[in-house]
Motif scaffolding. Structure first.
Motif, PDB file in Angstrom:
ATOM      1  N   LEU A  92      -4.033   6.647  -2.690  1.00  0.00           N
ATOM      2  CA  LEU A  92      -3.325   5.397  -2.414  1.00  0.00           C
ATOM      3  C   LEU A  92      -3.132   4.585  -3.685  1.00  0.00           C
ATOM      4  O   LEU A  92      -3.867   4.740  -4.646  1.00  0.00           O
ATOM      5  CB  LEU A  92      -4.138   4.506  -1.463  1.00  0.00           C
ATOM      6  N   ARG A  93      -2.164   3.666  -3.631  1.00  0.00           N
ATOM      7  CA  ARG A  93      -1.994   2.661  -4.676  1.00  0.00           C
ATOM      8  C   ARG A  93      -1.819   1.310  -4.003  1.00  0.00           C
ATOM      9  O   ARG A  93      -0.953   1.137  -3.152  1.00  0.00           O
ATOM     10  CB  ARG A  93      -0.788   2.939  -5.558  1.00  0.00           C
ATOM     11  N   ASP A 106      -5.310   2.238  -8.109  1.00  0.00           N
ATOM     12  CA  ASP A 106      -5.158   3.592  -7.593  1.00  0.00           C
ATOM     13  C   ASP A 106      -6.516   4.057  -7.093  1.00  0.00           C
ATOM     14  O   ASP A 106      -7.552   3.764  -7.707  1.00  0.00           O
ATOM     15  CB  ASP A 106      -4.672   4.550  -8.688  1.00  0.00           C
ATOM     16  N   ILE A 157       0.867  -1.171   0.000  1.00  0.00           N
ATOM     17  CA  ILE A 157       0.000   0.000   0.000  1.00  0.00           C
ATOM     18  C   ILE A 157       0.905   1.223   0.000  1.00  0.00           C
ATOM     19  O   ILE A 157       1.643   1.461   0.952  1.00  0.00           O
ATOM     20  CB  ILE A 157      -0.935   0.025   1.220  1.00  0.00           C
ATOM     21  N   HIS A 158       0.871   1.952  -1.089  1.00  0.00           N
ATOM     22  CA  HIS A 158       1.709   3.141  -1.227  1.00  0.00           C
ATOM     23  C   HIS A 158       0.812   4.368  -1.054  1.00  0.00           C
ATOM     24  O   HIS A 158      -0.166   4.539  -1.786  1.00  0.00           O
ATOM     25  CB  HIS A 158       2.378   3.165  -2.604  1.00  0.00           C
ATOM     26  N   VAL A 159       1.127   5.195  -0.081  1.00  0.00           N
ATOM     27  CA  VAL A 159       0.394   6.443   0.121  1.00  0.00           C
ATOM     28  C   VAL A 159       1.068   7.498  -0.740  1.00  0.00           C
ATOM     29  O   VAL A 159       2.201   7.903  -0.472  1.00  0.00           O
ATOM     30  CB  VAL A 159       0.395   6.860   1.608  1.00  0.00           C
ATOM     31  N   ASN A 160       0.384   7.910  -1.801  1.00  0.00           N
ATOM     32  CA  ASN A 160       0.973   8.879  -2.732  1.00  0.00           C
ATOM     33  C   ASN A 160       0.978  10.294  -2.175  1.00  0.00           C
ATOM     34  O   ASN A 160       1.988  10.987  -2.235  1.00  0.00           O
ATOM     35  CB  ASN A 160       0.234   8.857  -4.064  1.00  0.00           C
ATOM     36  N   ILE A 210      -2.534   2.301   8.950  1.00  0.00           N
ATOM     37  CA  ILE A 210      -3.304   1.351   8.156  1.00  0.00           C
ATOM     38  C   ILE A 210      -3.646   0.156   9.028  1.00  0.00           C
ATOM     39  O   ILE A 210      -2.768  -0.421   9.663  1.00  0.00           O
ATOM     40  CB  ILE A 210      -2.512   0.911   6.905  1.00  0.00           C
TER      41      ILE A 210
END
Length: 131
Positions: A118-119, A103, A10-13, A32
């Motif tokens: 998020l991604r 996304d 989980i990437h927080v952009n 998270i």
């Protein structure tokens, strides 16, 4: 390992229009929670800047399809904003660079303003069979 589906990254952009909780700005961080697991990059106790929920069932269904060799950018499925999720716009599950990604923009609840981008990405783990 044979029952492992892989890892979920989980990437927080970024955060957009986040509420100001300090004098002129804020020091936001993300916590998270998934089941009983909690991931936090920050141990400070701060003012709450909102919360959001999203479901990953559509993402898991795409993973279970065991897709391979699709054209980059192929849309696997779409998730629409509804009263049951915090999506602020349609979210597409896409085949990107040999991986399944999603996304999403989440509208924060319990706060006056703010969204988080998020991604989700499935990471293959060598030795796992998938589902």
């Amino acid at each position: 390992m044979e029952n492992l589906m892989g890892l979920l990254r989980i990437h927080v952009n970024r955060g957009v229009n986040l509420a100001v909780k300090d004098v002129v700005s804020s020091d936001p961080h993300v916590v998270i929670k998934m089941g009983k697991q909690v991931i936090s990059g920050d141990t400070f106790v701060d003012d709450k800047m909102g919360d959001a929920e999203f479901e990953i069932m559509s993402f898991l269904i795409a993973v279970k399809m065991r897709l391979q060799d699709l054209n980059d950018g192929t849309i696997i499925s779409k998730v629409q904003p509804s009263r049951q999720n915090c999506l602020s716009q349609e979210s597409c599950i896409v085949w990107s660079k040999g991986k399944i990604v999603q996304d999403m923009f989440l509208r924060l609840r319990n706060v006056e303003t703010g969204e988080v981008e998020l991604r989700l990405e499935r990471i293959d783990v060598p030795g796992s069979r998938g589902i």
